[in-house]
Design a protein around this motif. Structure first.
Motif, short mmCIF file in Angstrom:
data_model
loop_
_atom_site.label_atom_id
_atom_site.label_comp_id
_atom_site.label_asym_id
_atom_site.label_seq_id
_atom_site.Cartn_x
_atom_site.Cartn_y
_atom_site.Cartn_z
N UNK A 365 0.82 -0.95 0.03
CA UNK A 365 -0.15 -0.19 0.04
C UNK A 365 0.95 1.37 0.09
N UNK A 366 0.65 1.44 -1.23
CA UNK A 366 1.23 2.76 -0.52
C UNK A 366 0.67 4.46 -1.13
N UNK A 367 1.03 4.66 -0.21
CA UNK A 367 0.62 6.41 0.24
C UNK A 367 1.24 7.41 -0.81
N UNK A 368 0.25 8.20 -1.37
CA UNK A 368 1.14 10.14 -1.92
C UNK A 368 1.67 10.31 -0.84
N UNK A 369 2.47 10.95 -1.60
CA UNK A 369 3.55 11.41 -0.37
C UNK A 369 2.99 12.86 -0.29
N UNK A 370 2.59 13.60 -1.60
CA UNK A 370 1.92 14.80 -1.90
C UNK A 370 0.58 15.52 -1.50
#
Length: 468
Positions: A365-370
């Protein structure tokens, strides 16, 4: 007579890497004057994909006015070059201008992001990749390349999906428009240094499902009834068009551009070149559709290697088929919700099934950093069937449920105050009971999923009293 071809490189690369590809084209009927190599800035922090596509539009128009570029031509792109080309195509369509491009051959395009973009923006990435460029690695472009980026969400609405609130919108692809072709490898990097960035279902840099341009989208609205949400599939601009995808067993992200060389595990050395030439020589939409079917057979042949008992488990895992889900949570006022939770499990809330899904099937699971309201879920479809569904003995109950909840922003406001929202999900070739609408996940595909969660103020937020 062979048509002119423009070749676009990817992030942190240059046209020098494509001299071998240009030579290959020359050897197969594309004379040197017909092949043009594009160069663009990708490592300076302020340059966006949109900046490159706008400048490319001006340069191509100028060269056409001079007569050095034909009125109609073809293009080969690699990696980030796919986003540049799509943005250029979308910009022309938005301006109501005809696109001079006909055949778009995309080699491992990062259409829906790359897991490596975050590493490129990190301190280590700036040291390793940006040491010769004042430690710049192209932050704006890497923001666009990051998994689940707002940019990819926006671009998909410009060229693939009909924007919300509109009944239809012309497609820049198919018919009299552009014919895209996607070729991507499913073999990781083999050299020691690059092995650390490998992930299954990818070519070491770009996931197969992120390269495939045949995306899907859906909105699940919990605002009227959290237990019976409204499910609305997104409308494709050209729902009849299925863009060809070929997944090769022996190519990584670098070798996908070298049809003059053998693949990394000595597969068919000529197949990559044959596919590139086949795409560039496609004559009409009937042939385009036939190519799609032929490439489907190649893709499924690669996928079958996941079941090859003669290979070790790690090697078989290279060829697992995945799908990714780009989730965006918003409230019923249209504002992003950054702190939300997703839980998958069986129809009866079986903890063991939930554990299997979250530890074995949901790989990352990769939350967007921006914008943390967006996140990318990477799901191993092979493990979904072999490890999850196989645990459910009742064939009528082979169900995967998605439960949605969101952390309240404070004591005065709640989300989903009637309880958590639930919906049933199903994948290809699984019969499930589903009376909440269809949420079907396809292999090798990116799915956009918008969740609308009701925001409810508590009673004390506003009161009305009779004056004394």
């Amino acid at each position: 007579m062979a048509r002119q071809v423009i070749i676009l490189h990817g992030w942190s690369d240059s046209s020098k890497s494509f001299k071998a590809l240009a030579k290959f084209l020359d050897e197969h009927g594309f004379t040197p004057h017909a092949v043009h190599l594009g160069d663009y800035i990708s490592m300076d922090d302020e340059v966006r994909v949109e900046d490159v596509s706008r400048r490319m539009r001006d340069v191509i128009r100028q060269r056409q006015d001079e007569g050095t570029i034909d009125a109609s031509f073809d293009m080969i792109v690699h990696s980030t070059g796919g986003l540049v080309a799509r943005q250029w195509i979308a910009d022309l369509a938005g301006l109501g201008l005809p696109c001079p491009l006909k055949r778009l051959v995309m080699l491992a395009p990062a259409n829906f992001g790359s897991a490596l973009a975050v590493k490129g923006k990190s301190l280590l990435g700036r040291i390793l990749k940006g040491g010769g460029n004042w430690f710049q690695t192209g932050k704006a472009m890497l923001d666009a390349l990051e998994l689940a980026s707002p940019y990819q969400w926006k671009l998909a609405s410009q060229d693939l999906f009909v924007p919300a609130g509109k009944s239809d919108a012309p497609s820049p692809y198919g018919d009299e428009g552009v014919w895209p072709f996607v070729v991507v490898g499913s073999h990781p990097y083999s050299d020691l240094l690059r092995k650390i960035v490998n992930e299954n279902g990818s070519d070491g840099t770009v996931r197969v499902c992120a390269a495939n341009l045949n995306a899907r989208g859906m909105t699940i609205d919990f605002s009227s009834d959290p237990e019976n949400p409204e499910v609305t599939p997104w409308t494709l601009r050209n729902p009849e068009l299925r863009m060809p995808l070929a997944v090769l067993l022996d190519r990584d992200h670098g070798s996908i551009t070298r049809p003059d060389t053998k693949g990394v595990n000595a597969g068919d050395p000529n197949l990559l070149g044959e596919l590139i030439l086949q795409a560039l020589r496609c004559g009409d939409l009937n042939e385009y559709s036939a190519i799609g079917q032929q490439w489907d057979a190649i893709t499924e042949g690669t996928g079958r290697l996941a079941g090859d008992k003669n290979s070790n488990k790690d090697s078989r895992a290279f060829y697992h088929q995945y799908f990714q889900v780009v989730v965006r949570a918003v409230d019923d006022q249209g504002n992003d919700i950054e702190d939300f939770f997703l839980e998958f499990g069986g129809a009866d809330k079986n903890d063991r099934l939930t554990g299997i899904f979250h530890t074995e099937v949901l790989e990352k699971v990769s939350p967007n950093q921006t914008n943390p309201a967006l996140r990318c879920l990477y799901v191993d479809r092979n493990d979904l069937f072999e490890l999850y569904y196989d645990q459910i003995k009742d064939p009528t109950n082979k169900v995967l449920t998605l439960t949605v909840s969101a952390a309240p922003p404070g004591p005065n406001v709640a989300y989903l105050n009637q309880g958590q929202g639930r919906i049933k999900v199903h994948s290809e070739h699984v019969d499930v009971r589903d009376n909440l609408g269809e949420l079907r996940m396809r292999r090798n595909t990116t799915h956009f999923l918008k969740l609308v969660i009701p925001r409810t103020p508590k009673d004390d937020v506003f009161k009305l009293r009779v004056a004394p």
